[in-house]
Write an enzyme that holds these catalytic residues in place. Structure first.
Site, short mmCIF file in Angstrom:
data_model
loop_
_atom_site.label_atom_id
_atom_site.label_comp_id
_atom_site.label_asym_id
_atom_site.label_seq_id
_atom_site.Cartn_x
_atom_site.Cartn_y
_atom_site.Cartn_z
N ASP A 1 -7.02 -1.33 -4.26
CA ASP A 1 -8.05 -1.01 -3.26
C ASP A 1 -9.02 0.04 -3.80
O ASP A 1 -10.23 -0.07 -3.64
CB ASP A 1 -7.41 -0.48 -1.98
CG ASP A 1 -6.54 -1.50 -1.27
OD1 ASP A 1 -6.72 -2.71 -1.49
OD2 ASP A 1 -5.66 -1.07 -0.49
N ASP B 1 0.86 -1.18 0.00
CA ASP B 1 0.00 0.00 0.00
C ASP B 1 0.89 1.23 0.00
O ASP B 1 2.01 1.19 0.52
CB ASP B 1 -0.91 0.02 1.24
CG ASP B 1 -2.03 -1.01 1.18
OD1 ASP B 1 -2.38 -1.44 0.06
OD2 ASP B 1 -2.56 -1.37 2.24
#
Length: 182
Positions: free
Chosen positions: A138, A124
């Site tokens: 995401d 991330d």
């Protein structure tokens, strides 16, 4: 035998998904090549409190939820991916928003699945304010859900309008028949 129409449908699904997966993987690769785990980069210091890039390892679900559930989420990603591929063929050509939504969700599931299989965690890197760190995959899942909800709502409105039009047409026919009989 595979029909040309099915091939076109799947080209749409895999084309959009493929582009998003490529963007997801390229951005994650860039972050891993330029930042060590936990390192933050903000090209403009004044923007740092609002938006920054950070190399973060996520062993949970989207936005950092359910940490250490990676194997479960890998299995779920495979199941969801096959369900999307199976169900996609059942969509009508006119259901473009639903097609886009499913392509986005497939891309998100596969993008993060690639990380889980090759790294054991998801990379991330997008950090906005105090919100959880996330990535392109995401975002694709989240936006895809929004597009799916919009598409379902619009389809329901269209069906309801068609039913109302049929009801009005039926009433007009009954009125004409009543006038012709009287």
């Amino acid at each position: 035998m595979i029909r040309i129409k099915q091939v076109r449908k799947y080209l749409f699904l895999f084309g959009i998904s493929g582009l998003i997966i490529a963007l997801d993987q390229v951005t994650k690769y860039w972050v891993k090549q330029h930042l060590v785990t936990g390192e933050t980069w903000a090209p403009w210091p004044w923007l740092a409190p609002i938006a920054r890039i950070v190399n973060w390892h996520n062993t949970g679900a989207a936005f950092g939820m359910f940490q250490d559930g990676g194997p479960i989420f890998a299995i779920l990603a495979v199941i969801v991916s096959f369900a999307i591929i199976y169900y996609f063929q059942k969509l009508k050509d006119s259901e473009i928003l639903l097609k886009i939504a499913m392509a986005m969700q497939l891309a998100g599931a596969v993008g993060n699945l690639i990380d889980r299989l090759y790294q054991g965690y998801v990379t991330d890197f997008i950090s906005l304010g105090n919100f959880a760190v996330f990535n392109v995959a995401d975002s694709s899942i989240t936006i895809g859900v929004g597009v799916l909800l919009l598409g379902v709502w619009l389809e329901e409105r269209k069906i309801k309008k068609n039913l109302e039009n049929k009801k009005e047409t039926t009433v007009e026919i009954v009125e004409k028949e009543t006038l012709n009989q009287g």
